[in-house]
Scaffold this motif. Structure first.
Motif, PDB file in Angstrom:
ATOM      1  N   VAL A 156       0.832  -1.203   0.000  1.00 31.19           N
ATOM      2  CA  VAL A 156       0.000   0.000   0.000  1.00 31.19           C
ATOM      3  C   VAL A 156       0.866   1.253   0.000  1.00 31.19           C
ATOM      4  O   VAL A 156       0.569   2.246  -0.681  1.00 31.19           O
ATOM      5  CB  VAL A 156      -0.961  -0.025   1.204  1.00 31.19           C
ATOM      6  N   ALA A 157       1.956   1.224   0.762  1.00 35.40           N
ATOM      7  CA  ALA A 157       2.846   2.388   0.828  1.00 35.40           C
ATOM      8  C   ALA A 157       3.473   2.680  -0.526  1.00 35.40           C
ATOM      9  O   ALA A 157       3.581   3.847  -0.941  1.00 35.40           O
ATOM     10  CB  ALA A 157       3.930   2.159   1.873  1.00 35.40           C
ATOM     11  N   ILE A 158       3.899   1.645  -1.252  1.00 33.08           N
ATOM     12  CA  ILE A 158       4.497   1.847  -2.568  1.00 33.08           C
ATOM     13  C   ILE A 158       3.442   2.323  -3.568  1.00 33.08           C
ATOM     14  O   ILE A 158       3.699   3.206  -4.404  1.00 33.08           O
ATOM     15  CB  ILE A 158       5.174   0.558  -3.065  1.00 33.08           C
ATOM     16  N   GLU A 159       2.241   1.758  -3.498  1.00 37.89           N
ATOM     17  CA  GLU A 159       1.174   2.180  -4.404  1.00 37.89           C
ATOM     18  C   GLU A 159       0.866   3.663  -4.227  1.00 37.89           C
ATOM     19  O   GLU A 159       0.721   4.404  -5.211  1.00 37.89           O
ATOM     20  CB  GLU A 159      -0.081   1.344  -4.151  1.00 37.89           C
ATOM     21  N   ALA A 160       0.747   4.111  -2.985  1.00 40.75           N
ATOM     22  CA  ALA A 160       0.453   5.519  -2.724  1.00 40.75           C
ATOM     23  C   ALA A 160       1.563   6.419  -3.252  1.00 40.75           C
ATOM     24  O   ALA A 160       1.303   7.455  -3.889  1.00 40.75           O
ATOM     25  CB  ALA A 160       0.255   5.740  -1.225  1.00 40.75           C
ATOM     26  N   GLN A 161       2.810   6.028  -3.001  1.00 42.45           N
ATOM     27  CA  GLN A 161       3.929   6.846  -3.467  1.00 42.45           C
ATOM     28  C   GLN A 161       3.991   6.898  -4.989  1.00 42.45           C
ATOM     29  O   GLN A 161       4.311   7.930  -5.580  1.00 42.45           O
ATOM     30  CB  GLN A 161       5.238   6.300  -2.893  1.00 42.45           C
ATOM     31  N   ALA A 162       3.671   5.791  -5.636  1.00 43.99           N
ATOM     32  CA  ALA A 162       3.647   5.783  -7.097  1.00 43.99           C
ATOM     33  C   ALA A 162       2.621   6.772  -7.632  1.00 43.99           C
ATOM     34  O   ALA A 162       2.779   7.314  -8.734  1.00 43.99           O
ATOM     35  CB  ALA A 162       3.348   4.370  -7.604  1.00 43.99           C
ATOM     36  N   CYS A 163       1.573   7.020  -6.845  1.00 43.96           N
ATOM     37  CA  CYS A 163       0.550   7.998  -7.220  1.00 43.96           C
ATOM     38  C   CYS A 163       0.935   9.422  -6.830  1.00 43.96           C
ATOM     39  O   CYS A 163       0.154  10.352  -7.040  1.00 43.96           O
ATOM     40  CB  CYS A 163      -0.786   7.639  -6.562  1.00 43.96           C
ATOM     41  N   GLY A 164       2.121   9.593  -6.248  1.00 45.62           N
ATOM     42  CA  GLY A 164       2.580  10.926  -5.879  1.00 45.62           C
ATOM     43  C   GLY A 164       2.117  11.389  -4.518  1.00 45.62           C
ATOM     44  O   GLY A 164       2.050  12.593  -4.258  1.00 45.62           O
TER      45      GLY A 164
END
Length: 459
Positions: free
Chosen positions: A362-370
């Motif tokens: 979830v943390a990587i997904e959010a960061q990928a979204c900026g």
């Protein structure tokens, strides 16, 4: 940066280096077809509720990318609904096989050990319908699948690669208050799988160390492969590859969120292990400090009850009411990956105060979204989050400490955009293509090692 976070950050950098150290032995070949086992949760289930979560995403994305490099994958999972077709094509090169094992509904994960014999029988039936050598390798996920994989790999004479995802001893060492410890039967089962597997895939160097420390895993069996993120789906703007200041406004409009609000988001399964209550307590702390925040803060909680949280599915709503923040907390059910990406884009910051995380997709997904992340400095999160750059890591689970980190974003409205841009850049190194290639190398190494032992049994 605290000393604890510094140590964890150093381990995360070692993990990145460790992933690049894997080298294929001479003459090693990748398998043609892999039997992938996911007993307790189907890759077709909606992540975010029940037993479906990051592991479901992991299996789907990994299988797709393995198929793209010409490794066929057949995923065996327990049928949980009557009338399911025996085989579903997830994508070209990836099949999902539904195995009848126990009643379709009303069976908790804790009840599944009693159904492993039936599940194994179903796997063996599928194998019997093929020519010898149909599967070149077994890749099991979670300890329940590991026991089926152990038997299947022995019967077929192929390597067993296993991914723990979570470990009983690790979870029990950092339980949330009032949470239920993992049973001794699981500890015993995991210990047996660690001994039996040809290779153990760990998400991070930290997890590899835990396998060695808690389960006495052979260091020669350990391989570190970071999970990935779907960079086509999770990006700041669904129509463009890079950051766009207007993307957050557009996402908020689609989700009916106020344009000028501070939006700390929780996304995931609602259970004590994931600690969504820490976010609510931190928000209450902020509102007590500054009552004007009540009119300019919205706190979405996107997910459904899971695990021990199923016993009291409305506990979080009742806590919000007791804390006096029910008017600013918005509970939303689990959503499909495309809409989840919109929630990430709309958020000012993702909050992930988990007590234990093997990685933290979830943390990587959010960061990928900026979107920057405020997360607990546990497990794989110091790898997923670049502390002080793409977000903040918090030692411990004191709500006041989380409130202090959230206060930074309130005091500096431009911080979310600056850190969000850094978060987007950080996430670009976690594509599933890289993870699939590294996993294929683990498969090849396991196959090579097994053949070497067969040629020289006394070595």
């Amino acid at each position: 940066m605290t000393p604890q976070v510094s140590r964890l950050r150093a381990r995360s950098q070692g993990s990145l280096a460790g992933q690049s150290r894997l080298r294929l032995p001479g003459g090693a070949r990748r398998p043609r077809r892999v039997a992938m086992l996911s007993v307790h949760t189907s890759p077709l289930h909606q992540p975010g509720t029940g037993d479906a979560g990051g592991m479901n995403v992991y299996i789907v994305e990994l299988a797709r990318k393995l198929a793209a490099i010409n490794i066929e994958v057949e995923i065996f999972t327990r049928a949980t609904t009557a009338g399911l077709p025996p085989v579903v094509e997830l994508t070209p090169g990836v099949l999902v096989r539904h195995v009848d094992a126990g009643p379709y509904e009303g069976l908790n994960k804790e009840d599944l050990p009693a159904q492993l014999c039936a599940f194994t029988h179903g796997v063996m039936q599928a194998w019997a319908g093929h020519r010898p050598g149909h599967y070149d390798l077994v890749h099991s996920h979670y300890w329940l699948s590991g026991h089926v994989g152990w038997l299947a790999a022995q019967r077929w004479g192929v390597p067993l690669v296993h991914a723990m995802h979570t470990m009983a001893k690790v979870k029990n060492a950092s339980l949330a208050a009032g949470d239920t410890p993992e049973p001794a039967a699981r500890v015993i089962g995991e210990t047996q799988i660690v001994e039996a597997a040809d290779r153990l895939v760990a998400n991070t160097e930290e997890e590899a160390g835990e396998l060695a420390r808690y389960y006495d895993a052979d260091p020669g069996k350990l391989a570190v492969v970071h999970p990935g993120v779907n960079l086509d789906r999770f990006r700041p703007d669904p129509q463009a590859p890079g950051p766009d200041p207007a993307a957050r406004a557009a996402a908020r409009a689609r989700l009916d969120l106020p344009q000028d609000a501070f939006v700390p988001l929780f996304a995931g399964r609602i259970q004590p292990l994931k600690a969504p209550d820490i976010l609510l307590r931190a928000v209450a702390h902020l509102v007590d400090q500054d009552p004007t925040l009540r009119s300019r803060m919205v706190v979405p909680v996107v997910g459904g009850p899971s695990g021990s949280g199923l016993a009291k599915p409305e506990r979080l709503q009742k806590l919000a009411a007791r804390l006096g923040v029910a008017d600013i907390v918005r509970f939303r059910p689990p959503v499909a990956q495309e809409q989840l990406a919109d929630w990430y884009r709309a958020a000012s910051v993702l909050v992930m105060p988990s007590y234990s995380e093997s990685f933290g997709l979830v943390a990587i997904e959010a960061q990928a979204c900026g979107t920057p992340v405020v997360a607990a400095a546990v497990g794989g999160l110091p790898v997923a989050v670049h502390d002080q750059v793409s977000g903040f890591l918090v030692p411990g689970h004191d709500p006041a400490a989380y409130a202090a980190e959230l206060r930074r974003f309130l005091d500096d409205p431009s911080l979310a955009d600056r850190m969000g841009a850094a978060a987007h850049r950080h996430a670009q190194s976690f594509g599933w293509d890289t993870a699939a290639a590294a996993t294929a190398d683990v498969y090849a190494a396991a196959t090579h090692e097994r053949r070497r032992r067969l040629r020289s049994p006394h070595v």
